[in-house]
Design an enzyme around this catalytic site. Sequence first.
Site, PDB file in Angstrom:
ATOM      1  N   SER A 168       0.677  -1.206   0.054  1.00 46.41           N
ATOM      2  CA  SER A 168      -0.074   0.198  -0.033  1.00 46.41           C
ATOM      3  C   SER A 168       0.819   1.237   0.115  1.00 46.41           C
ATOM      4  O   SER A 168       1.886   1.160  -0.913  1.00 46.41           O
ATOM      5  CB  SER A 168      -1.002   0.006   1.217  1.00 46.41           C
ATOM      6  OG  SER A 168      -1.881   1.049   0.978  1.00 46.41           O
ATOM      7  N   ARG A 186     -11.859   6.701   9.644  1.00 55.94           N
ATOM      8  CA  ARG A 186     -11.051   5.331   9.541  1.00 55.94           C
ATOM      9  C   ARG A 186     -12.286   4.397   9.297  1.00 55.94           C
ATOM     10  O   ARG A 186     -11.863   3.286   8.432  1.00 55.94           O
ATOM     11  CB  ARG A 186     -10.624   5.047  11.163  1.00 55.94           C
ATOM     12  CG  ARG A 186     -10.299   3.358  11.311  1.00 55.94           C
ATOM     13  CD  ARG A 186      -9.172   3.333  10.686  1.00 55.94           C
ATOM     14  NE  ARG A 186      -8.645   1.845  10.992  1.00 55.94           N
ATOM     15  CZ  ARG A 186      -7.380   1.207  10.390  1.00 55.94           C
ATOM     16  NH1 ARG A 186      -7.171   1.788   9.413  1.00 55.94           N
ATOM     17  NH2 ARG A 186      -7.351  -0.039  10.906  1.00 55.94           N
ATOM     18  N   ASP A 209      -8.504  -6.569  -4.484  1.00 57.52           N
ATOM     19  CA  ASP A 209      -7.995  -5.326  -4.379  1.00 57.52           C
ATOM     20  C   ASP A 209      -8.599  -4.445  -5.320  1.00 57.52           C
ATOM     21  O   ASP A 209      -8.377  -4.268  -6.207  1.00 57.52           O
ATOM     22  CB  ASP A 209      -6.650  -5.413  -4.078  1.00 57.52           C
ATOM     23  CG  ASP A 209      -6.167  -4.316  -3.643  1.00 57.52           C
ATOM     24  OD1 ASP A 209      -7.114  -3.163  -3.293  1.00 57.52           O
ATOM     25  OD2 ASP A 209      -4.969  -3.963  -3.368  1.00 57.52           O
ATOM     26  N   HIS A 254      -8.040  -5.694  -0.217  1.00 59.88           N
ATOM     27  CA  HIS A 254      -6.552  -4.908  -0.218  1.00 59.88           C
ATOM     28  C   HIS A 254      -5.673  -5.238   0.921  1.00 59.88           C
ATOM     29  O   HIS A 254      -4.644  -5.482   0.902  1.00 59.88           O
ATOM     30  CB  HIS A 254      -6.737  -3.360   0.179  1.00 59.88           C
ATOM     31  CG  HIS A 254      -5.673  -2.491   0.173  1.00 59.88           C
ATOM     32  ND1 HIS A 254      -4.391  -2.616  -0.823  1.00 59.88           N
ATOM     33  CD2 HIS A 254      -4.992  -1.855   1.130  1.00 59.88           C
ATOM     34  CE1 HIS A 254      -3.679  -1.871  -0.703  1.00 59.88           C
ATOM     35  NE2 HIS A 254      -3.856  -1.179   0.753  1.00 59.88           N
ATOM     36  N   ASP A 255      -6.395  -5.630   2.241  1.00 57.20           N
ATOM     37  CA  ASP A 255      -5.666  -5.920   3.463  1.00 57.20           C
ATOM     38  C   ASP A 255      -5.214  -7.338   3.229  1.00 57.20           C
ATOM     39  O   ASP A 255      -4.598  -7.886   4.123  1.00 57.20           O
ATOM     40  CB  ASP A 255      -6.634  -5.798   4.627  1.00 57.20           C
ATOM     41  CG  ASP A 255      -6.702  -4.580   5.399  1.00 57.20           C
ATOM     42  OD1 ASP A 255      -5.724  -3.837   4.999  1.00 57.20           O
ATOM     43  OD2 ASP A 255      -7.369  -4.409   6.519  1.00 57.20           O
TER      44      ASP A 255
END
Length: 422
Positions: free
Chosen positions: A190, A260, A356, A389-390
């Site tokens: 990232s 967040r 992602d 994505h994580d």
Amino acid sequence: MRDMTGLTPKSKSATSKSATSKSATPTSALRTVAPDERSHEVDHPSSPVAQFGADKPLRLDCGVDLSPFQIAYQTYGELNADRSNAVLVCHALTGDQHVANRHPVTGKPGWWETLVGPGRPLDPGRYFIICSNVIGGCMGSTGPASLNPATGKVWGLDFPIITIPDMVRAQAMLIDHLGIDTLFAVVGGSMGGMQALQWTVAYPQRVFANLAIACATRHSAQNIAFHELGRQAVMADPDWDHGRYADKGTHPHRGLAVARMAAHITYLSDAALHRKFGRRMQDRELPTFSFDADFQVESYLRYQGSSFVERFDANSYLYLTRAMDYFDIAGDHDGVLAAAFRGIKTRFCVVSFTSDWLFPTAESRALVHALNASSARVSFAEIETDRGHDAFLLDVPEFFEIASAFLDSAGKARGLAHAKGD
């Protein structure tokens, strides 16, 4: 199991202990502070610090020379005799230097212990691993939450705007401080992947191998839009007070929590959310017919928001998201991405994940095509997973196998004594 030890300088200064020294204090023994002492970590972190005075300013892209400033960092393992086994790990937007040790504020394990640790692809028994808090961060490196020496007050929005290249220039000064000329590898996902790519562009002779994961060479319009949503949530909080909340002893925790929550959704995928939560209720069978967290996914997002504000500074969030927005390697080379890597000798491994949508595979392929056009050594892998994505932070065996194989191959080419098969 081997202990991972951090190198602790005798004094927190640019003339502190050499990187060849070994600390007797394991990283896991670092002092833990309560969440309400988060501000202590900003200027006096419980990790080594390299300080740079007026004679060594950091030249920022915005035209400002930042001085004095400091970089907080952690190290794991030992530097070998010829200083050829150093690996720089670059953290993502909300990460920090505590990549493989207990976090001093939250008490949680390191954020990338799936990749860094004994028996992992980045094994401190083989590599000297360095991870620093980026400039603009809030865990010991100089940023908007730090004290401005000129005023004696917190920088706030008086802190100059920073960029990804600024972060990398600061890291290069740290690497020089540690007495290391070249890095065996730079690794990041990232925003960390952006830094890794910038390293090879800015210092092509100093990086032997580059593992860039779930990233891109520039931020997309969609990602800029998501970041603007988060920034506006922070700035709409009455406690933000135009960035001067530290002067009043407050914190825009509501706005930062919403930022967040919104960002965390982009780190996941619809399939992952459905598998983990579906439409299941939270501790109840029937809806409350209110705006309470009826669904498990709502409760999860609220937890992510509330836990994040315990360890992160709101202004740092503004600055780091803006740094990602400005990142554009091709833009710095007349719009020609391949020109940025022309003649480069670094070995690359680019990894993407099918689910992602924040940094989709198409952007990784564009990077690979540019590297091919510049005749660089590059391998590419798209890993099928529904974790979004994580995925690069989670237990994805195929990713670990690819990372290990790439680092082993590069290690052999580098002539590292601890490379597998030697």
